[in-house]
Design a protein around this motif. Structure first.
Motif, short mmCIF file in Angstrom:
data_model
loop_
_atom_site.label_atom_id
_atom_site.label_comp_id
_atom_site.label_asym_id
_atom_site.label_seq_id
_atom_site.Cartn_x
_atom_site.Cartn_y
_atom_site.Cartn_z
N ILE A 9 -5.04 -25.79 -33.03
CA ILE A 9 -6.25 -26.16 -32.55
C ILE A 9 -7.44 -25.51 -32.92
CG2 ILE A 9 -5.02 -27.64 -30.67
CD1 ILE A 9 -6.01 -25.38 -28.90
N ARG A 17 6.46 -33.49 -23.46
CA ARG A 17 5.40 -33.93 -24.12
C ARG A 17 5.89 -34.01 -25.78
NH1 ARG A 17 2.99 -30.20 -20.36
NH2 ARG A 17 1.10 -31.18 -19.11
N GLU A 59 1.56 -34.88 -30.14
CA GLU A 59 0.24 -35.21 -29.92
C GLU A 59 -0.29 -35.11 -28.65
OE1 GLU A 59 -1.72 -36.43 -31.88
OE2 GLU A 59 -0.60 -36.23 -33.51
N GLN A 60 0.61 -35.30 -27.52
CA GLN A 60 0.27 -34.51 -26.27
C GLN A 60 0.26 -33.07 -25.91
OE1 GLN A 60 3.64 -36.83 -24.42
NE2 GLN A 60 2.48 -38.53 -24.01
N GLN A 108 -3.29 -32.47 -27.47
CA GLN A 108 -4.47 -32.90 -26.46
C GLN A 108 -4.45 -31.96 -25.51
OE1 GLN A 108 -3.75 -36.69 -24.86
NE2 GLN A 108 -5.40 -36.71 -23.48
N HIS A 109 -3.44 -31.44 -24.62
CA HIS A 109 -3.24 -30.51 -23.51
C HIS A 109 -3.84 -29.10 -24.22
CE1 HIS A 109 -2.13 -28.86 -19.57
NE2 HIS A 109 -1.38 -27.86 -20.41
N ARG A 154 -6.10 -28.67 -26.56
CA ARG A 154 -7.81 -28.87 -26.72
C ARG A 154 -8.20 -28.67 -25.04
NH1 ARG A 154 -6.10 -32.77 -30.82
NH2 ARG A 154 -6.25 -31.77 -32.70
N GLU A 155 -7.68 -29.40 -24.36
CA GLU A 155 -8.17 -29.36 -23.04
C GLU A 155 -8.07 -28.16 -22.33
OE1 GLU A 155 -5.75 -32.33 -20.75
OE2 GLU A 155 -6.86 -33.93 -21.87
#
Length: 872
Positions: free
Chosen positions: A247, A314, A317-318, A321-322, A324-325
């Protein structure tokens, strides 16, 4: 080998719905294989719920195994004195001459050690479970972690801005990361660091490693786990490459996988150096600019995300996303979660390649391995451990390493310069080999092969150089060097008067000419090919009998190549089989399995009684599939697509008439497979000139498999939309006709369910090119080392098995669920041979009809179509 037979249900398997009987049998067989430590070969056609059966069967065994271990540990902790008495009695009978006090002391010490170990393991387990349970149910804690991550992100951005300003002033410190550190040989180096790492490493719990070919197949498996009864509680880790999980924008923008790996490793090294050298002297601090580190790899953040990964299942993709969050690296978080995970999902490469396993932190000792989509497992292992380097790549590697050595000569230690000079010497020898200046007597043929010892005799210095490659990471340094200076005006060679540089000027000039010429194939050029050269040289350390070196000489040196071909895949599969508790090899079509067992399992030391085979039928009714062997066309022309007859106008026109008749009565989609791209081009050209293509187009819109992989999805989308449009509009066209190639982009992993594949046509038998040097070497190896079965040589059996594996994969694209129906037409009378029919999957073979004339075959397809319409 042991063949599992269906018995009344002995185990209760949690399942999201009432399983089919074949799924119950599958799970029982799987449980037996895992419990008894077998090597299982499981064949379950696509559409029968294979993934869900693997999940529920394997996780039920793992649940029972963990419960059994807990009970055993509790028994030992509650009553260690009973264990003492039992062992003491055993010692007294086995060693009567030993003094009683010695036996008692040894026994008590062993018992204390065992109890302490069990207590320690139990404490770790409870601590881990409590921690994960807290995270699972404490939403407030998760929000606090995200808030802290966002605050850290703002600080990171400020640091990046300040770093950019500082870097604009001076760039000299960047070169520190490009210089090879002082090298220590094995005799000089100490092992204390490795020992320290082992002490700090977390213990691995018993787990299941699940691997498949593609990331889409892995994602599908993870989604099935999420839907299963175990989805809420199982600790699953999804591994991927940096290209899939990174990321960091600074790394992602590089695009190239190797460059991303190198940049990430450099950042990690800078981070560790910063931690280790914080209290350094003022002289080192005066160097100014801090080296770049990754802002997403803070230890606390990684540990927090590691626990989050274990708490919830997960997919990739999940995970992204996690990550990046929370501003935390998913790549390193998932690897830190491996020891405590119950299921690890990973691609083939990460499991089958020993050095990749080690780098990923994967330990197979007493673990379970499930290899899905394993029909090409032998070829996959061979491909992973083979390597090919072109003349152009050898020259580029030599030129770049020479420039690197010249630029940093004053800063490199003498031992580094010595090894770099040895690598250059090896590269020069390989280039001369391709150029024909050495061993001229061998180059009377275009493509030659030789044993590994042929090269090792000339490369005796390679083994110390191999260790230098591993420890110095010179290939990674060279990639960074090229990335930094490529296109900056640096000469491709350094003009100098000394003999060393005059000798490499020719290579530099050759490299300049390459840069001005377009490449033959549209392939991305690596920043530095030294990694590829290193892989080739490492391959030469295989045993002499297990591989061959192929020399391919072309008129142009840049297009010549050296290739190492692994002939014995079992040498790299042996370690997996020996270390694991059980290995499960699964696929939709595993037939024919004879050569698979002979080449991979028996050669890896697996015995007959250690193998458990399971094969089940399909969930569809028998009348929903109509496999036909068609021996003749509508005009009576015998269909036999041999090399001598397949190009005749009569054969190509008869094939067109068969397809034209099928398109008249088959609704929806028809998929036609040709044996090769070359034959597809030839026959379509003939049909266009004779008007056959126009007749086909009047009934079905024609689509053709694209050459580029990036266009496959668009072609499939257009093909699907056309079929839907035709079924709804009721126009003159009744669907679509898709031309594809066996072994191409649409022969594996593509779903032609329902109207997308009402008829699959196989034109001829897709035998591999018998004149291929690689195939000839493989055949010669098998003939020499494998037993002859049924009077047939293993080499000839390999040709037939490769053909039928490809056929089984292609025709398996149809029939994807219980209510599906389709016709499979094998257009070649050679399919009617009993030996060939036996190589079809049992659920297809049992329904196959052989027709010597076209009329009865055509009538049976009409009846199937009518029944299908009534059923739907």
């Amino acid at each position: 080998c042991q063949v599992f037979t269906t018995k009344p249900a002995q185990f209760r398997f949690p399942f999201p719905f009432q399983p089919y009987p074949i799924q119950e049998s599958f799970m029982e067989a799987l449980y037996t294989a895992l419990d008894q430590g077998k090597v299982g070969i499981f064949e379950s056609p696509t559409g029968t719920g294979k993934s869900l059966s693997l999940i529920c069967g394997a996780l039920t065994w793992l649940r029972d195994y963990e419960e059994q271990k807990k009970l055993e540990a509790a028994r030992l902790l509650d009553g260690p004195e009973k264990k003492c008495d039992a062992v003491e009695e055993e010692n007294s009978t086995s060693q009567p001459s030993e003094p009683a006090w010695v036996s008692e002391f040894v026994q008590k010490k062993a018992e204390r050690d065992m109890v302490n170990k069990l207590k320690d393991e139990e404490l770790k387990r409870k601590k881990r479970e409590d921690r994960l349970e807290t995270i699972r149910h404490n939403a407030q804690l998760r929000y606090a972690m995200k808030r802290k991550a966002s605050e850290d992100d703002e600080a990171v951005k400020l640091l990046q801005l300040s770093r950019e300003g500082a870097e604009s002033e001076t760039l000299n410190p960047e070169e520190e990361g490009l210089i090879v550190a002082e090298y220590e040989s094995d005799d000089e180096a100490t092992l204390c660091d490795e020992d320290d790492d082992e002490d700090l490493e977390e213990d691995h719990v018993t787990k299941i490693y699940y691997c498949s070919r593609t990331h889409s197949q892995l994602a599908q498996f993870v989604h099935e786990v999420q839907k299963s009864p175990y989805g809420a509680a199982v600790r699953l880790v999804n591994l991927g490459s940096r290209q899939n999980l990174c990321i960091n924008p600074e790394v992602i923008r590089l695009g190239n996988v190797q460059m991303m790996n190198d940049r990430c490793l450099e950042m990690q090294k800078n981070k560790h150096e910063k931690q280790e050298k914080a209290p350094d002297s003022e002289t080192k601090r005066r160097r100014g600019v801090a080296k770049a580190t990754c802002p997403f790899s803070g230890f606390e953040s990684l540990m927090a995300m590691r626990d989050e990964v274990l708490v919830k299942v997960r997919d990739v993709e999940q995970l992204l996303q996690h990550g990046r969050e929370t501003h935390t690296c998913p790549y390193y978080s998932t690897r830190m979660a491996i020891p405590a995970a119950q299921v690890v999902v990973l691609p083939y490469q990460s499991l089958l390649h020993a050095s990749t396993r080690k780098a990923s932190g994967i330990k197979l000792k007493d673990q379970i391995v499930i290899i899905d989509e394993a029909h090409n497992l032998t070829d996959t292992i061979s491909a992973i451990h083979s390597a090919e380097v072109s003349g152009a790549q050898f020259c580029r590697a030599h030129s770049q390493l020479s420039q690197y050595s010249e630029r940093y000569r004053s800063r490199l230690k003498a031992k580094n310069l010595m090894y770099i000079k040895q690598i250059l010497f090896v590269l020069e020898g390989l280039v001369r080999t391709l150029g024909g200046q050495l061993y001229d007597i061998l180059f009377c043929l275009c493509i030659l092969s030789c044993s590994i010892s042929f090269y090792l005799a000339a490369l005796l210095l390679w083994f110390p150089v191999q260790k230098y490659f591993e420890k110095s990471m010179i290939s990674h340094k060279l990639c960074g060097f090229v990335e930094k200076y490529e296109g900056s005006g640096v000469n491709t060679h350094t003009v100098s008067k000394n003999k060393e540089n005059r000798r490499i000027e020719g290579l530099g000039r050759f490299l300049q000419t390459l840069q001005n010429k377009p490449t033959v194939e549209d392939k991305p050029i690596m920043a530095s090919p030294m990694m590829l050269v290193e892989s080739f040289l490492f391959a030469l350390t295989n045993a002499n009998k297990d591989g061959r070196v192929m020399i391919q000489r072309q008129a142009c040196l840049s297009q010549s190549s050296l290739k190492f071909l692994l002939l014995n895949a079992a040498v790299h599969f042996t370690q997996i089989v020996q270390e694991c508790r059980a290995v499960i090899i699964a696929g939709g079509t595993m037939q024919p399995v004879a050569d698979f067992k002979e080449q991979l399992l028996f050669s890896a030391g697996v015995t007959e009684d250690s193998i458990l085979e399971f094969s089940c039928g399909h969930v569809i009714p028998p009348e929903n599939i109509l496999p036909i062997v068609l021996c003749a066309g509508p005009s009576g022309q015998q269909l036999e697509f041999t090399f001598q007859t397949r190009d005749t106008p009569q054969m190509m026109e008869e094939t067109g008439r068969v397809l034209s008749n099928l398109c008249n009565i088959v609704p929806g989609g028809v998929v036609c497979f040709f044996p090769s791209y070359e034959y597809e081009k030839r026959i379509l050209g003939h049909w266009e000139s004779t008007g056959i293509l126009q007749r086909l187009q009047s009934k079905k819109k024609i689509f053709q498999e694209p050459k580029k992989a990036s266009q496959v999805e668009q072609v499939l989308s257009d093909y699907s939309k056309c079929i839907q449009r035709c079924s709804n509009a009721g126009s003159g066209q009744t669907g679509a006709l898709l031309f594809s190639v066996v072994g191409g982009k649409m022969s594996e992993g593509i779903n032609f369910s329902d109207d997308l594949g009402r008829c699959i046509v196989m034109v001829g038998m897709p035998y591999p090119n018998i004149k291929s040097p690689e195939l000839q070497e493989k055949m010669a190896y098998l003939d020499k080392h494998m037993p002859h079965v049924g009077g047939k040589s293993p080499g000839k059996a390999l040709i037939e098995n490769l053909c039928m594996k490809a056929v089984n994969q292609s025709i398996g694209r149809a029939i994807r669920h219980r209510g599906d129906y389709a016709c499979i037409m094998l257009c070649d009378q050679r399919y009617a041979r009993s030996g060939t029919l036996q190589k079809l999957p049992e659920w297809i073979r049992s329904s196959t009809h052989t027709h010597t004339t076209f009329g009865p075959a055509f009538a049976s397809i009409r009846r199937t179509r009518s029944d299908g319409i009534q059923q739907s």
